[in-house]
Structure formats: C-alpha cells, structure tokens
Design an enzyme around this catalytic site. Structure first.
Site, mmCIF file in Angstrom:
data_model
loop_
_atom_site.group_PDB
_atom_site.id
_atom_site.type_symbol
_atom_site.label_atom_id
_atom_site.label_comp_id
_atom_site.label_asym_id
_atom_site.label_seq_id
_atom_site.Cartn_x
_atom_site.Cartn_y
_atom_site.Cartn_z
ATOM 1 N N ASP A 165 11.567 0.741 -15.604
ATOM 2 C CA ASP A 165 10.760 -0.487 -15.468
ATOM 3 C C ASP A 165 11.096 -1.239 -14.181
ATOM 4 O O ASP A 165 11.182 -2.475 -14.175
ATOM 5 C CB ASP A 165 10.962 -1.401 -16.681
ATOM 6 N N ASP A 186 8.701 4.922 -16.355
ATOM 7 C CA ASP A 186 7.696 3.840 -16.391
ATOM 8 C C ASP A 186 7.993 2.802 -15.317
ATOM 9 O O ASP A 186 7.926 1.594 -15.572
ATOM 10 C CB ASP A 186 7.683 3.173 -17.773
#
Length: 346
Positions: A165, A186
């Site tokens: 992230d 991600d």
C-alpha cells in the site's frame, strides 16, 4: 528553470460526508481561479538551523488555516524523520526539494491503512516536487508512504517507496509526472481519479504481488488509475491489478512491460463476479510482459476510440488547475527579506 530565494449508523453520515467533501472541492476550485500562481510566500526548512524551521511539519503549521495564497515550502537536502500531515484547511501548499535523492522524508509505521502514512495530504491544491517519501516498515503489514486525499493535487519528480500500500491514492483528482513508485502488494491503491504520466513503477514482489488495487465501487463514480507512458520494472512476478472495489478501473497506455508482469495480467481477487464489472484496459503497451495472448479474457485491448478519453490531462480537467512553479517569492511578515536567488534545477 524555477528559482527560489537562498535566504530565503450511517448512510446519512456517509451522504453528509460526501456533500461536505463536494462543497470543499467546489470551494477549492473557486479559490484556485483567484489565486496568483506566479508568486508565493516562501518558507525555508533546513536541519542546520539556517532556514525558518528545522522540521517540515513546523513549516506546514506556520501556514494559516484557510489561506488563499500560495505557500512554497523549500526543503533543503537532508533526511527528515517525520510523520507529516498537510491538513484539509491548508490548501495551496507546495513542498519542494531540489533533488529527490537528497531530500528524503522517512518514517517507519504500519497498521490501519489511513493511519500509517509517512506523508498525508488532506488539503486540496497541493504540489509535491523533487522529494523521496518512504515508509521503511517493510513486508508483513499495511505501511503507506503517501496518502493523497485532497482534490487537485500534483507530484513531480518524486520517489514514493514502501512495500504494501505504498501510495494510498485515496480520493480527488491527481496528477503524477515523472515519479518513481515502488512496492510489492497493492502498492497503488484507493479511489482517486489519477493520471500517472511518464512514471516508473517498480515491483519488489517476491511472488505474485499486484501493482494496483483500485477501489471504484459503482459505475457512477468517475474514478480510476490511468498510466500514460513510462515503464514497469520488477524483481519477481507481478499482476497489473486486482479489484479493491467491484467496479475497479485501471488503464495502461504506451507502457513498457517487462517479463516480470504475469502473463494473465489481472486478478479478480477470488471473486469471479467482479469479472463482469471491472474495467481493465491496455493500449499499445510493449515489451515481453505486454503480450495479450495469455491475458484474462475479461481484460481489454482498447481500440483507438476506446482509449481516447484516457490519453490526455482533460481526463482530470488538468487545464483548469495544474499550475507552473511560482517565479516570484516573498517572505512572511517578520521574516528577513528575499535577497538572493538559487536555481532549483527544474
């Protein structure tokens, strides 16, 4: 060349929140049209004590709430170990280094995704230039380097580095130009409408990580991540993306893709129903990882006509808010006058 001075219960709650957020964006757009983008108040940050402040957060705190003029915070080279927030009530702030490799904002935090960021930009009309923004926590937890939750936000020549992230591209319209973004899982995520132009995306995944996790939740939302030009690199297999939201939207156009891009390209995150609602497109990408023969059938090779809406800054209404660096500077009241100029090298 830009120069700066040297001395120098809850659906109701959700709707209310969205309404307030929309009002904030409207107010910010209205103010932006009346702000003189050619000049700025200069604040210098220098760890040696030769500037106005030694810490970046101190400089941000010095910007008045609700200000309506540009503030240019010039950060001298150094490693700044700070967890920084640009509050929503402080628009029109620029944080600028002069060399991203030498001006480093770093922290080491993990946990809840909206709490772990090294730098959180909650304000609209923000610009970041020539900075490294990193979270050194590493693998094993959410560890955001940069959270962007304001509207009309731009980053130029920045390095954004973490593992999971890395970039929480939360909401608003954003523009990233010539940035380096590194992570494994991600590592570009959120629900903003963002254009990444001529950026270098680097995956350090050791297995099959994912570059994007875009969170668009309905077809009515005008959000998505668009990568235009630039390249991907990696040290292990990586997916182009997987859907955080049911209507996740990501487009890669004119991107170099290495063999580290997994042949299938995209994942439905173990939810086949999302195959019918996501929009994952590729347009004129090239390199050994760009071959479409093994891509998942529910991703798209876009035609010229289909790609056209994604190929310019008009996607984010950039002509209305992207602004050049200021060319004239003045000091805050009570500060020494501006007397000498130094080239920023950009």
């Amino acid at each position: 060349m830009a120069t700066v001075p040297k001395d120098t219960s809850s659906i109701c709650c959700i709707w209310v929140g969205l309404a307030l957020f929309a009002c904030l964006f409207a107010d910010s757009a209205s103010m932006a049209s009346s702000v003189d983008s050619s000049s700025a108040v200069l604040i210098r940050v220098d760890q040696s004590g030769k500037g106005d402040y030694k810490k970046i957060q101190e400089a941000i705190d010095a910007v008045p709430s609700g200000n309506t003029q540009n503030y240019f915070i010039w950060i001298k080279p150094g490693i700044y170990r700070e967890k920084i927030v640009v509050p929503a009530d402080k628009p029109f702030v620029t944080l600028s280094g002069s060399n991203a490799n030498r001006t480093i904002i770093t922290w080491n935090d993990s946990g809840e995704i909206f709490q772990s960021a090294t730098l959180s930009v909650l304000a609209s009309s923000f610009v970041g230039r020539l900075l490294t923004i990193q979270n050194t926590y590493g693998a094993g937890a959410k560890a955001v380097a940069l959270q962007v939750s304001g509207d009309e936000v731009a980053f130029y020549g920045c390095r954004i580095i973490s593992y999971q992230d890395t970039l929480l591209d939360d909401m608003g319209r954003h523009y990233y130009r010539s940035c380096y973004i590194e992570g494994a899982t991600d590592f570009i995520c959120g629900n903003a409408l963002s254009l990444f132009e001529s950026c270098h995306i680097h995956s350090v995944s050791e297995g099959e990580g994912a570059i994007t996790a875009q969170r668009r939740d309905s077809p009515q939302e005008n959000t998505g991540f668009i990568f235009l030009g630039g390249r991907i690199s990696g040290t292990g297999n990586t997916l182009l993306g997987r859907p955080w939201g049911d209507y996740s939207r990501v487009v890669f156009a004119w991107i170099y893709m290495p063999r580290e891009v997994a042949p299938q390209g995209w994942s439905d995150w173990n939810d086949p129903s999302k195959q019918r609602t996501v929009f994952y497109g590729e347009y004129k990408c090239y390199g050994p990882g760009a071959r479409r023969s093994l891509r998942v059938a529910w991703s798209q090779e876009l035609s010229n006509q289909e790609a056209a809406p994604f190929l310019s800054k008009s996607l984010i209404n950039g002509a209305q808010w992207l602004r050049p660096s200021p060319t004239h500077f003045r000091r805050q009241k009570g500060s020494a006058p501006v007397t000498e100029m130094v080239d920023l090298g950009v």
